[in-house]
Enzyme design. Structure first.
Site, PDB file in Angstrom:
ATOM      1  N   GLU A   1     -42.779  29.078 -58.287  1.00 30.14           N
ATOM      2  CA  GLU A   1     -42.338  29.719 -57.065  1.00 30.14           C
ATOM      3  C   GLU A   1     -41.208  30.716 -57.347  1.00 30.14           C
ATOM      4  OE1 GLU A   1     -41.996  26.838 -54.023  1.00 30.14           O
ATOM      5  OE2 GLU A   1     -41.255  28.236 -52.522  1.00 30.14           O
TER       6      GLU A   1
ATOM      7  N   GLU B   1     -59.004  23.798 -49.481  1.00 30.09           N
ATOM      8  CA  GLU B   1     -58.531  24.676 -50.560  1.00 30.09           C
ATOM      9  C   GLU B   1     -58.029  23.875 -51.756  1.00 30.09           C
ATOM     10  OE1 GLU B   1     -56.609  24.700 -47.619  1.00 30.09           O
ATOM     11  OE2 GLU B   1     -57.747  26.184 -46.511  1.00 30.09           O
TER      12      GLU B   1
ATOM     13  N   GLU C   1     -52.619  17.687 -46.011  1.00 31.39           N
ATOM     14  CA  GLU C   1     -52.607  18.667 -47.093  1.00 31.39           C
ATOM     15  C   GLU C   1     -53.619  18.312 -48.181  1.00 31.39           C
ATOM     16  OE1 GLU C   1     -49.139  18.744 -49.632  1.00 31.39           O
ATOM     17  OE2 GLU C   1     -49.228  20.928 -49.802  1.00 31.39           O
TER      18      GLU C   1
ATOM     19  N   SER D   1     -45.098  31.394 -50.079  1.00 30.17           N
ATOM     20  CA  SER D   1     -45.320  31.328 -51.513  1.00 30.17           C
ATOM     21  C   SER D   1     -46.709  30.754 -51.754  1.00 30.17           C
ATOM     22  CB  SER D   1     -44.271  30.417 -52.143  1.00 30.17           C
ATOM     23  OG  SER D   1     -44.723  30.023 -53.412  1.00 30.17           O
TER      24      SER D   1
ATOM     25  N   CYS E   1     -43.863  24.164 -49.654  1.00 31.58           N
ATOM     26  CA  CYS E   1     -44.088  22.797 -50.121  1.00 31.58           C
ATOM     27  C   CYS E   1     -44.116  21.786 -48.992  1.00 31.58           C
ATOM     28  CB  CYS E   1     -43.087  22.400 -51.193  1.00 31.58           C
ATOM     29  SG  CYS E   1     -41.450  22.995 -50.878  1.00 31.58           S
TER      30      CYS E   1
ATOM     31  N   CYS F   1     -37.505  16.218 -46.447  1.00 32.70           N
ATOM     32  CA  CYS F   1     -38.473  15.150 -46.698  1.00 32.70           C
ATOM     33  C   CYS F   1     -37.901  13.764 -46.465  1.00 32.70           C
ATOM     34  CB  CYS F   1     -38.962  15.219 -48.130  1.00 32.70           C
ATOM     35  SG  CYS F   1     -39.571  16.834 -48.557  1.00 32.70           S
TER      36      CYS F   1
ATOM     37  N   GLU G   1     -42.726  33.688 -58.911  1.00 29.61           N
ATOM     38  CA  GLU G   1     -43.397  34.468 -57.873  1.00 29.61           C
ATOM     39  C   GLU G   1     -42.370  35.304 -57.112  1.00 29.61           C
ATOM     40  OE1 GLU G   1     -45.382  32.082 -54.938  1.00 29.61           O
ATOM     41  OE2 GLU G   1     -46.037  33.828 -53.791  1.00 29.61           O
TER      42      GLU G   1
ATOM     43  N   LYS H   1     -48.755  15.242 -45.590  1.00 30.47           N
ATOM     44  CA  LYS H   1     -49.321  15.295 -46.946  1.00 30.47           C
ATOM     45  C   LYS H   1     -50.745  14.760 -46.956  1.00 30.47           C
ATOM     46  CE  LYS H   1     -45.937  16.995 -49.389  1.00 30.47           C
ATOM     47  NZ  LYS H   1     -46.124  18.248 -50.121  1.00 30.47           N
TER      48      LYS H   1
END
Ligand SMILES: Cc1cc2nc3c(=O)[nH]c(=O)nc-3n(C[C@H](O)[C@H](O)[C@H](O)COP(=O)(O)O)c2cc1C
Ligand code: SF4
Ligand code: FES
Lengths: 171, 642, 396
Positions: free
Chosen positions: B312, B406, B401, B359, B339, B569, B315, B398
């Site tokens: 990241e 993808e 996710e 990102s 994230c 988190c 990037e 999560k």
């Protein structure tokens, strides 16, 4: 719904929302206008309204579901609201109710097949001295007897949305 | 410092639910500043505007509550907290009664006890379900009160049949409205605290129920899966979608190689499920327990957190290079962290035009999954189809996710199951293990060693701090300790809802080997001021996004860290229940304490990460292979549904 | 004591403008003093002293304040506000202007219940007329320092929106769910600003109090209930309608006036009031004895009190906003109890339990709705236990 009708609805809501200042205070008047013009507040309308007022669609739905006079689903052209509260009860609302059901061929909470009439109960509509009383859309009818039901319904059918009876009562 | 959204005029919270602000005269002892009240015979001097509940708590007097939650605006709807205020005809809700005059309060008179008992009986007359068949058994506020008030029969009846079908449509959150007591904490969480707006009260009177838009299944409405509602539900009406059966089945299957990665936040909180005070990290005890449960390998998510920082961060440097040097106008800045899957979905729905700013680097959970089924599988000569990857996460999003289509770049589902802290605690308790008593043991190789930077991902500001430590050192060639003592970047820490930081790069150094293929030099960064933002809780994220849209100061930022959950988190929707500002603070302390004892505290110094770049991702960060495995793309979802 | 369902009402003998002019001449403090001196108490039901309310709102510092006229008249058996708005709306609006001037508000809102939306056209006309006559708008009666205008907001069918904080929520585009009090609207009302909410009748009295003075008003009525009061009379009577009497008359007097002498009971204060049996007809209608917002529902000798109360409970079940536990669930339980009584299947023990529940609802509910909805139930158990228990004839 046709795309064109969605566009028309969106344009209306945008215009009315702007006129109301675009803040949450404009919500209920906006819902009243949408309902008046379109006869219902559709899922799509709720989402556009939410967008215009920067709130969430579920909040719009929540407000609609709270108020007796706002509807999520389509209603008849004429919404008949018969008062069921004590003074009208004493004055004989039960017989009037029975006759309305008979003449319309529906029960309370239902809409006639032709989409003309919806029959509903109302809580006290403030005509306790002249019961039994009912509202048809914005007009008030007092001291209605079962015998008069037919005439009232005919007047509605004939008026097609604009009953020729003045609302203001005589005192 | 507070992580509540600021309740100013832009806040979504209705006026009625905002705090009652009383003008105070600066000096506490001046007239109008403080007032003495008497509760159950005890005097206490409190600032004007303090509620009876707060005053009682500071005296150590317990007043029961249900709809009240420290994180939320006062609702005053359950009425369980009623008390007698002398001179008042009716009982008053302690949670919503701001004191403005000297009053005398009694908290357990006959009237009060009768009212509370009745209220409980009324709730139970609508609350369907058996306590022993409920995941909140022994951790349910309704159950606790029923016990406290000696409910031994159902005075006003009890439902014999469920009234609602359980909604299991969401990959993250399950709703069982049969257990709902209409405290509306979930509504206030979703609308006021998170500003997502999935749940609201619907209907009127006895027909009121909590509904989604058009009463659609949760899986079909605009829910970001953050699970904050779960953490604040007093009963078992909301819970996470629990895959423990599948995980046990994989463990029990001898053909499967089951690996688990554990994130730092659950490790800092799981002790709470075993009766420990918040703020006790059990990282290494957990490793032992997991092995005894039957997991074949135990890995540290921090490893891939470090990897995320490298990818990241690279990037970001590339974006800056293209935008500043190559003057490529198509480059989206500021770059947003990606994230937090709740945050990602929030953006996809509400700010879809900003998807390019996210990102493309996957979250640590997903990077790890992809590497396990490729790098690790090759290394250990295991067929990736036989590997089951489990992730212990503080997070309900999560689960969503890892199910995104993808996320199959390894050729398989990169991460098979996401477990929440609560679910893992449940699994451990099934084995009879008392986690705090476990001997400590280390993580497994080849990902073994981690850095402190990975640990602090768990707290708001942590990703930013980790990124800064690495980016600064990679660019300047200097040690971060030169500008921040002990590499603690205090300005990005803490629970303030939105933070803004600037850092000027006075010095530049040589481009490190790792990045040589990507940029020729750092000259273009000399003297540059990097502008950074941090926001946690989607309500705060929304403020920042609106500021960006309006061209405010955050639109000039280069990099912004967003976390969907209040506190980051550590306050995730999969963490132990209950949650409160002080509990989150304790967890944060545990996390920062863990960071400070690590020998290596910067991602780019993690030897395991460097090894992966040497052996596997040979083209380096943001190279072809890492693009294939470690990066992804997002969807412009929008906010209209049909 | 003249029945007024046909004739003039006392407050309307004051000509338009006169009260407003008198008020502006008195100045802000003068108005508040006059209203306080008159002893006028709110006519919406709660009976809060209007002068105190205005004083509190006037004393609060804010950039914006509001005056709201509560025309949500939803209490079963109440219709006096409809009559006032129909015939004397200009006096109500004058009352709002005076309130606005007194507390420093420039905007007034008339919250008109949806059921009365047919009144809107005429009300708008009246407002327009008052604007052209210089009573509303920028310079009220030519005074540079007074500006005030009034807007009409139509409700959407919710009795609870008559509760002042629910009304404000509704104005703000929310569900009509009452707020926690304190803070009170005089501090934190519409849009978080100080707001005076007054009943239609309360405001209608203001111009005449301004014109005739506090002493005139306070010389009428009783010690704690000053002035004249409008009553909405309906039910088993010969002459239903709106009547005006000074506070303090006995129920028996009232029954004579309206033609309800042989009544078995009257419900004073609408569905949320109390049932007064005939043996108590010598009691006085006043805040210190039998208080009321004006509704008087008369029950003739053959009325089944159980059915009467069932009708009320159905009303409350339908109109509870549903946010707080005692009212949301409690009303349903009371109605279930009434059904059992109707079937003749309610044990004494169950009935006592329900009475205790009623007490809890009165004590612990969040707003006046839940605090008063059990009144009727408790009243019949107290006065008509014999009539309602152990029934054998099943009533549908
Ligand atoms: C459930 C409920 C309904 C009410 N309905 C009305 C109403 O329809 N009209 C009204 O003026 N006041 C109503 N009130 C009283 C208002 O809350 C408030 O006290 C009143 O508007 C204040 O005006 P006043 O002081 O002039 O009476 C209601 C109160 C409750 C609890
Ligand atoms: S008492 Fe009834 S109407 Fe009032 S707040 Fe509670 S539920 Fe709503
Ligand atoms: S905790 Fe106070 S009313 Fe619910």
């Amino acid at each position: 719904m046709l795309v064109t009708e969605q566009d028309r609805l969106r344009d209306d809501i945008l215009a009315w929302g702007d006129a109301g200042g675009g803040s949450r205070e404009a919500l209920i008047p906006l819902l009243q206008r949408v309902q008046q013009k379109y006869g219902e507040i559709s899922d799509f309308a709720m989402q556009v309204i939410a967008d215009v007022l920067s709130i969430h669609p579920v909040e719009v739905q929540s407000v609609i579901s709270f108020y007796h006079f706002l509807d999520l689903s389509a209603r008849g052209k004429f919404i008949i609201r018969l008062c069921r509260t004590i003074s009208c009860d004493i004055a004989g609302k039960d017989r009037l109710a029975r006759q309305l059901e008979n003449d319309l061929g529906i029960s309370f909470g239902e809409t006639t097949n032709d989409g003309m009439f919806t029959l509903e109960w109302a809580n006290c509509i403030g005509m306790c001295d002249q019961g039994p009383a009912m509202l048809i859309n914005e007009k008030v009818f007092t001291r209605v007897t079962p015998e008069l039901v037919h005439n009232v319904l005919q007047a509605c059918r004939a008026s097609f949305g604009n009953i020729g009876l003045e609302g203001k009562e005589e005192l | 410092m507070t992580d509540k959204p600021i309740l100013d005029d832009t806040s979504r919270a209705p006026v009625s639910q905002r705090g009652y602000v009383i003008e105070k005269s600066g000096m506490d002892d001046a007239i109008g500043g403080k007032v003495t009240i008497n509760i159950d015979g005890k005097d206490i001097k409190i600032p004007l505007g303090t509620t009876i509940l707060e005053a009682a708590r500071s005296l150590g007097i317990r007043i029961p509550t249900l709809c009240y939650h420290e994180d939320l605006c006062v609702a005053g709807v359950c009425r369980i907290c009623v008390v007698e205020v002398e001179g008042q005809r009716t009982l008053q809700a302690a949670c919503g009664y701001p004191v403005t005059a000297p009053i005398t309060v009694k908290t357990h008179t006959r009237r009060v006890r009768q009212a509370r008992r009745h209220i409980l009986d009324l709730m139970l007359s609508k609350h369907y379900g058996e306590c022993y068949a409920c995941f909140r058994n022994n951790n349910c506020e309704l159950q606790t009160l029923a016990k406290e008030y000696g409910v031994d029969f159902f005075r006003f009846g009890h439902p014999e049949k469920p009234l609602y079908a359980v909604d299991r449509s969401s990959p993250s959150v399950i709703r069982d409205m049969n257990k709902c007591i209409l405290c509306r904490r979930c509504v206030r969480t979703c609308i006021d605290l998170q500003e997502v707006g999935v749940l609201e009260g619907h209907g009127r009177g006895a027909d009121v129920e909590i509904q989604t838009f058009m009463n659609k299944p949760l899986g079909e409405v605009i829910c970001i899966n953050c699970g904050q509602c779960i953490n604040r539900c007093p009963t078992g009406a909301l819970r996470a979608n629990d895959p423990t059966d599948e995980v046990w089945a994989a463990i029990d299957n001898p053909d499967k190689h089951v690996v688990i990665q554990t994130a730092p936040s659950p490790r800092a909180a799981i002790g709470e499920n075993f009766g420990l005070e918040p703020g006790t990290a059990l990282t290494f005890e957990l490793n032992t327990a997991l092995r005894r449960c039957g997991f074949d390998r135990v890995f540290d998510t921090n490893f891939s957190a470090d990897l995320t920082i490298i990818e990241e961060g690279t990037e970001l440097l590339l974006r800056l290079y293209k935008a500043l040097v190559e003057k490529d106008a198509s480059i989206a800045l500021p770059q947003f962290t990606s994230c937090s899957p709740g945050w990602v979905k929030f953006l996809e729905h509400f700010y879809p035009e900003y998807v390019p700013n996210l990102s493309s680097a996957k979250s640590p959970q997903q990077m790890f999954g992809a590497l396990i089924k490729t790098y690790y599988a090759e290394l250990n000569k295991i067929d990736p189809k036989d590997i089951v990857t489990v992730a212990l996460m503080p997070c309900s999003a999560k689960k969503f996710e890892c199910n995104r289509p993808e996320m199959c770049d390894s050729g398989y589902k990169d991460v098979d199951y996401g477990l929440t802290t609560r679910e893992l605690a449940q699994m451990i308790s099934e084995t009879g293990i008392f986690l705090p008593d476990m001997p400590r043991s280390d993580f497994d190789d080849p990902f073994g060693t981690a850095t402190g930077s990975g640990v602090i991902f768990g707290a708001t500001g942590g990703v930013m701090e980790a990124a800064l430590r690495s980016v600064y050192e990679l660019v300047s060639g200097e040690r971060i300790e030169n500008i921040f003592e002990h590499a603690d970047i205090i300005p990005v820490r803490g629970f303030q809802g939105v933070k803004y930081v600037e850092l000027t790069l006075d010095k530049i150094g040589p481009v490190p080997d790792l990045l040589k293929p990507l940029v020729p030099n750092w000259d273009w960064l000399k003297g540059a001021t990097v502008k950074l933002g941090v926001a946690h809780g989607t309500a705060n994220a929304k403020r920042v996004m609106d500021d960006i849209k309006a061209g405010g100061k955050f639109s000039e930022c280069h990099f912004i860290e967003f976390m969907a959950c209040p506190g980051g988190c550590l306050g995730g929707g999969g963490q132990p229940i209950p949650t409160s500002p002080s509990i989150r603070e304790a967890r944060a302390k545990a996390i920062y304490a863990e960071d400070s004892v690590y020998e290596i505290r910067k991602s780019h110094e993690n030897p395991a990460v460097l090894k992966v770049y040497n052996e596997f991702l040979r083209e380096g960060p943001c190279g072809h292979k890492s693009h294939k495995l470690l990066h992804t793309s997002y969807i412009e979802r929008g906010k209209y549904i049909s | 004591m003249s029945p007024s369902h046909t004739g003039e009402l006392t407050f309307s003998t004051v000509k338009p403008r006169v009260g407003l002019q008198a008020a502006l001449d008195k100045g802000r403090a003068g108005i508040v003093a006059e209203v306080s001196g008159s002893g006028l108490k709110g006519r919406g039901g709660a009976g809060f002293p209007t002068g105190v309310k205005w004083n509190l709102a006037a004393a609060t510092v804010a950039d914006e304040k509001f005056v709201v006229c509560n025309a949500d008249e939803g209490e079963p058996g109440t219709f006096k506000d409809r009559v006032i708005l129909n015939r004397f709306a200009d006096l109500v609006f004058e009352g709002m202007i005076i309130a606005g001037y007194a507390i420093g508000a420039q905007k007034g809102i008339l919250y008109l219940r949806g059921e009365y939306s047919y009144l809107r056209k005429d009300l708008e006309k009246t407002l327009e007329r008052m604007r052209t006559e210089g009573m509303l708008g920028e310079r009220v009666l030519g005074r540079d320092d007074v500006s005030f205008d009034i807007e009409i907001f139509i409700g959407s069918g919710a009795y609870v929106c008559g509760e002042e904080t629910a009304l404000i929520e509704s104005l703000e585009g929310q569900r009509g769910e009452p707020r926690n009090r304190p803070p009170f609207p005089v501090n934190t009302g519409y849009k978080g600003r100080p707001t005076v909410v007054n009943n239609v009748e309360t405001l209608a009295w203001i111009p005449s109090i301004m014109a005739r003075g506090a002493d005139w008003f306070s010389s009428l009525g009783t010690d704690k209930s000053k002035g004249l009061k409008l009553f909405s009379v309906s039910g088993d009577v010969e002459r239903p309608g709106v009547y005006e009497f000074p506070w303090g008359l006995t129920i028996a007097d009232l029954m004579r006036e309206v033609g309800g002498e042989n009544a078995k009971a009257v419900q004073v204060g609408g569905a949320s009031g109390y049932i007064v049996p005939a043996r108590d007809f010598e009691r006085h209608i006043a805040f210190e004895d039998v208080p009321t917002g004006g509704a008087v529902i008369v029950f003739g000798p053959h009325r089944d009190m159980l059915q009467v109360v069932s009708n009320f409970m159905e009303f409350f079940v339908g109109e509870s906003c549903g946010q707080c536990t005692p009212c949301r669930e409690g009303n349903v339980k009371l109605l279930e109890g009434l059904r059992l009584l109707e079937e003749g299947r309610c044990s004494t023990r169950q009935m006592r339990e329900l009475c205790a529940l009623g007490e809890t609802m009165q004590q612990a509910s969040k707003c006046g709705l839940g605090q008063s909805s059990p009144n009727a139930f408790l009243s019949i158990v107290k006065h008509y236990g014999d009539e309602i228990m152990g029934r054998t004839d099943v009533i549908v």
